[in-house]
Design a protein around this motif. Structure first.
Motif, PDB file in Angstrom:
ATOM      1  N   LYS A  64      -9.468  -2.245  -5.515  1.00 53.57           N
ATOM      2  CA  LYS A  64      -8.409  -1.523  -6.221  1.00 53.57           C
ATOM      3  C   LYS A  64      -8.119  -0.188  -5.541  1.00 53.57           C
ATOM      4  CE  LYS A  64      -9.274  -3.511 -10.805  1.00 53.57           C
ATOM      5  NZ  LYS A  64      -9.579  -3.220 -12.235  1.00 53.57           N
ATOM      6  N   PHE A  65      -6.824   0.103  -5.391  1.00 54.24           N
ATOM      7  CA  PHE A  65      -6.401   1.385  -4.816  1.00 54.24           C
ATOM      8  C   PHE A  65      -6.669   2.483  -5.841  1.00 54.24           C
ATOM      9  CE2 PHE A  65      -2.531   4.189  -3.722  1.00 54.24           C
ATOM     10  CZ  PHE A  65      -3.289   4.972  -2.856  1.00 54.24           C
ATOM     11  N   VAL A  66      -7.615   3.390  -5.537  1.00 52.61           N
ATOM     12  CA  VAL A  66      -8.028   4.397  -6.517  1.00 52.61           C
ATOM     13  C   VAL A  66      -7.623   5.813  -6.130  1.00 52.61           C
ATOM     14  CG1 VAL A  66      -9.956   3.016  -7.373  1.00 52.61           C
ATOM     15  CG2 VAL A  66     -10.325   4.605  -5.455  1.00 52.61           C
ATOM     16  N   GLN A  67      -7.378   6.057  -4.843  1.00 51.72           N
ATOM     17  CA  GLN A  67      -7.038   7.427  -4.448  1.00 51.72           C
ATOM     18  C   GLN A  67      -6.361   7.449  -3.088  1.00 51.72           C
ATOM     19  OE1 GLN A  67     -10.180  10.469  -3.445  1.00 51.72           O
ATOM     20  NE2 GLN A  67      -9.423  11.412  -5.327  1.00 51.72           N
ATOM     21  N   GLY A  68      -5.351   8.309  -2.956  1.00 51.45           N
ATOM     22  CA  GLY A  68      -4.679   8.503  -1.681  1.00 51.45           C
ATOM     23  C   GLY A  68      -4.580   9.981  -1.368  1.00 51.45           C
ATOM     24  N   ALA A  69      -4.737  10.329  -0.097  1.00 48.41           N
ATOM     25  CA  ALA A  69      -4.748  11.749   0.273  1.00 48.41           C
ATOM     26  C   ALA A  69      -4.065  11.984   1.608  1.00 48.41           C
ATOM     27  CB  ALA A  69      -6.192  12.258   0.343  1.00 48.41           C
ATOM     28  N   GLY A  94       6.105   0.577  -0.968  1.00 58.01           N
ATOM     29  CA  GLY A  94       5.960  -0.871  -1.073  1.00 58.01           C
ATOM     30  C   GLY A  94       4.965  -1.473  -0.112  1.00 58.01           C
ATOM     31  N   ASP A  95       4.749  -0.840   1.066  1.00 60.83           N
ATOM     32  CA  ASP A  95       3.827  -1.388   2.060  1.00 60.83           C
ATOM     33  C   ASP A  95       2.365  -1.247   1.657  1.00 60.83           C
ATOM     34  OD1 ASP A  95       5.853  -2.127   3.779  1.00 60.83           O
ATOM     35  OD2 ASP A  95       5.822  -0.231   4.880  1.00 60.83           O
ATOM     36  N   ILE A  96       2.094  -0.409   0.663  1.00 58.87           N
ATOM     37  CA  ILE A  96       0.710  -0.122   0.285  1.00 58.87           C
ATOM     38  C   ILE A  96       0.316  -0.994  -0.912  1.00 58.87           C
ATOM     39  CG2 ILE A  96      -0.861   1.635  -0.595  1.00 58.87           C
ATOM     40  CD1 ILE A  96       0.773   3.708   0.950  1.00 58.87           C
ATOM     41  N   PRO A  97      -0.588  -1.963  -0.717  1.00 58.61           N
ATOM     42  CA  PRO A  97      -0.990  -2.832  -1.831  1.00 58.61           C
ATOM     43  C   PRO A  97      -1.836  -2.086  -2.856  1.00 58.61           C
ATOM     44  CG  PRO A  97      -2.291  -3.315   0.130  1.00 58.61           C
ATOM     45  CD  PRO A  97      -1.234  -2.329   0.550  1.00 58.61           C
ATOM     46  N   HIS A  98      -1.661  -2.423  -4.133  1.00 57.43           N
ATOM     47  CA  HIS A  98      -2.444  -1.797  -5.190  1.00 57.43           C
ATOM     48  C   HIS A  98      -3.793  -2.481  -5.346  1.00 57.43           C
ATOM     49  CE1 HIS A  98       1.325   0.066  -7.300  1.00 57.43           C
ATOM     50  NE2 HIS A  98       1.269   0.321  -6.009  1.00 57.43           N
ATOM     51  N   THR A  99      -3.848  -3.769  -5.018  1.00 56.47           N
ATOM     52  CA  THR A  99      -5.109  -4.502  -5.053  1.00 56.47           C
ATOM     53  C   THR A  99      -5.205  -5.376  -3.813  1.00 56.47           C
ATOM     54  OG1 THR A  99      -4.125  -6.328  -6.302  1.00 56.47           O
ATOM     55  CG2 THR A  99      -5.174  -4.567  -7.574  1.00 56.47           C
ATOM     56  N   ILE A 100      -6.427  -5.594  -3.353  1.00 49.12           N
ATOM     57  CA  ILE A 100      -6.656  -6.435  -2.186  1.00 49.12           C
ATOM     58  C   ILE A 100      -7.874  -7.320  -2.453  1.00 49.12           C
ATOM     59  CG2 ILE A 100      -5.610  -4.944  -0.442  1.00 49.12           C
ATOM     60  CD1 ILE A 100      -8.276  -3.691   0.094  1.00 49.12           C
ATOM     61  N   LEU A 110      -5.640  -8.240   5.188  1.00 47.03           N
ATOM     62  CA  LEU A 110      -5.779  -7.722   3.828  1.00 47.03           C
ATOM     63  C   LEU A 110      -4.440  -7.268   3.252  1.00 47.03           C
ATOM     64  CD1 LEU A 110      -9.084  -5.649   4.213  1.00 47.03           C
ATOM     65  CD2 LEU A 110      -8.787  -7.801   2.957  1.00 47.03           C
ATOM     66  N   GLY A 111      -3.402  -7.266   4.100  1.00 45.51           N
ATOM     67  CA  GLY A 111      -2.074  -6.937   3.597  1.00 45.51           C
ATOM     68  C   GLY A 111      -1.491  -5.625   4.072  1.00 45.51           C
ATOM     69  N   PHE A 112      -2.104  -4.999   5.081  1.00 46.64           N
ATOM     70  CA  PHE A 112      -1.597  -3.714   5.575  1.00 46.64           C
ATOM     71  C   PHE A 112      -0.792  -3.925   6.856  1.00 46.64           C
ATOM     72  CE2 PHE A 112      -5.448  -2.784   3.186  1.00 46.64           C
ATOM     73  CZ  PHE A 112      -5.009  -1.778   2.336  1.00 46.64           C
ATOM     74  N   PRO A 113       0.426  -3.383   6.949  1.00 48.32           N
ATOM     75  CA  PRO A 113       1.246  -3.536   8.169  1.00 48.32           C
ATOM     76  C   PRO A 113       0.623  -2.794   9.349  1.00 48.32           C
ATOM     77  CG  PRO A 113       2.549  -2.763   6.289  1.00 48.32           C
ATOM     78  CD  PRO A 113       1.126  -2.619   5.903  1.00 48.32           C
ATOM     79  N   LEU A 114       0.774  -3.344  10.538  1.00 46.12           N
ATOM     80  CA  LEU A 114       0.328  -2.711  11.780  1.00 46.12           C
ATOM     81  C   LEU A 114       1.532  -2.451  12.664  1.00 46.12           C
ATOM     82  CD1 LEU A 114      -2.740  -4.960  12.767  1.00 46.12           C
ATOM     83  CD2 LEU A 114      -2.730  -2.937  11.295  1.00 46.12           C
TER      84      LEU A 114
END
Length: 776
Positions: free
Chosen positions: A139-144, A163-169, A256-260
């Protein structure tokens, strides 16, 4: 004041005006971006920013940390919560041409002692805003944001809108920090700007700054209306490895769903450069802005061995694209006096848009640079000097540092007056001395006024309270200048006595009871600073953050450090020894041989030239020629050698010089500082109010923690650089030469004089295999 002509402003008035403009522009930014409720027209807003820019152009040394030119529509950073990065988000060193890229590969290969270059990855360098995304149990819990690399801003809510950042993986380690860039595509940026222009709103300069400002909006709903995107390129804290290589690790992030942005592998420097040229050729076809190519050693095991230096990893580098160039007018040359007394010329330019920003001033380094003499003594800019009124070509090196690369050498240039570098300090009128010889770092002009020069005194105080030194919140350049003029703060100790002026302070404009209470609380909170911060804050020449950290780890407590400095002052070399050091042709080996032989030399026995010189092993005829050239005759040369032997540095000075990461130059400047009574007296007064913390001992559980180690000879399984880095990471202290205080010598084949010194002092000697076992 807001209507006063800029060329009529004094420095004090300019500082006050910049403070007012920063606050007013920030308020309008908040109204516009955070509440969508502007109070003034775009034209009125632009007038405020233009005045701010013009004042900064005339007074470049007064640019504030909260300057509007350093941000784009962003809310004050203190409104966000702070996030301490578990793994620091470091910056990358830069390569600016093919030779730099090849040198990077060679350094890595040499450091690791490899027969062939390691595999290295290459990927486009996105011109965006760095961000870190923390996932716990998927689960995405923190971004900095990156912030200063160790502490960033909590922008979790804003990052959730991308939108590119998944909330769960699924399938990720329990703890996963994904590192990457927030950016905006060029087409989306142009569309947004066109929309704003049609609506009569302010447009933006470039996609990167726009993305940065939008990501740091207080209201995530505003961020959500912007077309921000995200690319992943690395990671921070992990509960378990993603893979064994950089390439495979980022491929797993993609799964895992992250764009490169794309990543390739290369076997050597030439393959890296071929990838670089391919990306450069297709630069315009990319949907987003890129400003270079990032190279990273592929093997994570090798990355770990390479480690870090200062604020960047040894295993990665950013190969930047060539800088954009533009022509403009050099409208003036101003002289700034720094906190060490150095006089730095700054060129005032007719504002020009280059490399994504408007450039209004440029550092001109020193008098030689203006005269077209480079650091190596050779000509630069084709031998064309700089004169006020010249048409000059400007670029931003690495798209960061503005510099003048050429001058239009026409008849108008030849008619203009050459620039005369001042012989007296423009602030205090003291004599200006020229230090260092051409061909080294260039000739530095320095005011001899010392603490009597207001520019130096104030700048030293500003440095002392700065963020990277004692970091006293609420005490910036404006306050220091004000308190200095009032006579309240003349030296660092006075800062901690400001409470004595509390009643007077509360009556001054801009200071209320609450603000004074907060300021004094901020000062009290810094009465026990970190050792390294405190030392750095003293502003000793050549003692930057890195060297201050080395010294803190070496001595561990301020008391031990001060005792070592007092001993080093007594053991410092005398003038006769320093004169011998300056003799051409007499290197370290010859100097040591001369000093050893000095007691037996008799000046009267050698009356003629170098052909009649004493036979001393290690001292050549060339060295004797240099000695006679420096001192006159053979008897005078021998007399100088004997005097130098009596004034040679003692063991306590040499011990300081041997500390790996300090060296002779920094050691000299430390001893210069601690040998001056006005410095030590001021330090005593300061230490009545401040107690530097002891430096925490690193890796205390290791077998070598606290030991002083010397590496000598050729190491076959790792390089000496790698061995030193490993020792320091385990809490050991690394020295450059052997003394009675050395605990351990690691000797490889070819060990010479250091091995003999170890035997002389009874120091334990081990081979490389024993070192590897000891350092596991």
């Amino acid at each position: 004041m807001s209507d006063k002509a800029i060329d009529k402003l004094t420095a004090k008035e300019a500082a006050g005006e910049l403070e007012r403009l920063a606050a007013e522009i920030a308020r309008h930014d908040k109204l516009y971006h955070g509440k969508d409720a502007p109070e003034i027209s775009d034209a009125e807003y632009d007038k405020l920013r233009n005045r701010n820019n013009a004042i900064e152009a005339r007074f470049p040394d007064l640019v504030r940390e909260d300057s509007p030119t350093l941000r784009v529509g962003s809310a004050p950073t203190e409104k966000f919560g702070k996030v301490r990065h578990a793994v620091p988000m470091l910056s990358l060193d830069n390569a600016f041409d093919a030779d730099d890229a090849r040198s990077f590969v060679q350094r890595v290969q040499r450091f690791l002692n490899l027969g062939t270059p390691p595999i290295i990855t290459a990927e486009p360098k996105i011109d965006g805003l760095s961000a870190s995304l923390r996932y716990e149990n998927g689960k995405f819990v923190q971004g900095a944001t990156r912030g200063d690399g160790r502490e960033g801003e909590d922008v979790t809510a804003n990052l959730r809108t991308i939108g590119d950042i998944p909330h769960t993986i699924k399938g990720a380690p329990a703890v996963l920090e994904v590192r990457g860039e927030v950016y905006m595509e060029k087409a989306a940026f142009a569309k947004m700007n066109a929309k704003f222009e049609a609506e009569g709103k302010k447009t933006y300069v470039n996609p990167r700054n726009s993305a940065a400002g939008v990501l740091r909006q207080l209201d995530a709903k505003v961020t959500a209306t912007w077309p921000l995107k995200f690319f992943a390129h690395g990671w921070g804290e992990l509960s378990e490895p993603l893979a064994d290589t950089q390439f495979d690790s980022v491929q797993r992030l993609a799964k895992l769903g992250f764009p490169l942005a794309g990543i390739k592998r290369a076997k050597n420097a030439e393959e890296l450069l071929a990838i670089y040229e391919s990306i450069l050729a297709g630069r315009e076809k990319f949907a987003y802005e890129i400003d270079g190519v990032v190279y990273k050693v592929d093997s994570l095991a090798l990355q770990q061995r390479l480690g870090f230096v200062s604020r960047s990893p040894r295993w990665a580098i950013a190969h930047k694209f060539a800088a954009e160039q533009q022509q403009t007018i050099l409208e003036g040359i101003d002289i700034q006096v720094g906190r060490t007394g150095s006089l730095t010329p700054v060129g005032r330019l007719k504002p020009v848009f280059v490399g994504g920003v408007t450039v209004t001033n440029v550092t001109l380094h020193n008098a030689d640079y203006i005269r077209s003499v480079g650091a190596d003594g050779g000509p630069i800019r084709g031998g064309k000097d700089l004169r006020v009124g010249d048409t000059v070509t400007v670029q931003r090196a690495g798209d960061v540092i503005p510099q003048i690369v050429d001058v239009l050498d026409d008849d108008a240039h030849k008619r203009r007056r050459r620039f005369d570098f001042p012989k007296k300090c423009p602030v205090c009128g003291s004599h200006v001395a020229r230090e260092l010889e051409p061909g080294e770092e260039g000739v530095i002009a320095r005011c001899t006024g010392g603490l009597n020069c207001p520019a130096q005194a104030v700048e030293r105080l500003i440095h002392f309270v700065a963020r990277r030194a004692l970091d006293i919140e609420g005490l910036g350049s404006k306050q220091i200048e004000e308190f200095y003029e009032l006579g309240w703060v003349k030296e660092p100790a006075d800062i901690f006595r400001l409470g004595e002026h509390r009643d007077e302070l509360t009556t001054r404009e801009g200071y209320g009871e609450k603000s004074v209470t907060n300021l004094l609380a901020s000062i009290d909170a810094r009465r026990e600073p970190e050792f390294a911060r405190f030392l750095y804050g003293l502003g000793i020449r050549d003692i930057g953050e890195t060297t201050a950290g080395v010294i803190a780890r070496r001595f561990e407590s301020w008391g031990a450090f001060e005792a070592a400095m007092k001993a080093a002052v007594k053991a410092r070399p005398g003038e006769a020894y320093e004169a011998l050091e300056r003799v051409p042709g007499v290197g370290g080996g010859a100097r040591a041989a001369l000093l050893t032989a000095a007691p037996a030399l008799k000046a009267s026995a050698y009356l003629f030239d170098a052909g009649d010189a004493p036979k001393i092993k290690g001292v050549t005829h060339k060295a004797w020629d240099g000695l006679i050239g420096a001192f006159g005759t053979m008897p005078e040369a021998i007399a100088a050698i004997k005097a130098a032997a009596k004034q040679a540095p003692g063991e306590d000075f040499l011990e300081l010089e041997r500390v790996d990461g300090v060296g002779p130059v920094a050691a000299d400047h430390l001893v210069d500082f601690f040998s001056e009574p006005h410095n030590t007296d001021a330090l005593k007064r300061l230490l009545k109010h401040v107690t530097p913390q002891d430096q925490p001992r690193a890796a205390t559980s290791s077998k070598v923690a606290g030991l002083t180690i010397v590496f000598t000879g050729t190491l076959e399984k790792m390089t000496r650089d790698e061995a030193k880095a490993r020792a320091i990471s385990l809490g050991a202290k690394v020295s450059g030469s052997v003394s009675a205080k050395t605990n351990l010598v690691v000797a490889g084949p070819g060990a010479g004089s250091k091995l003999a010194e170890a035997e002389k002092h009874g120091v334990k000697v081990i081979d490389e295999d024993a070192w590897i076992e000891l350092s596991r």
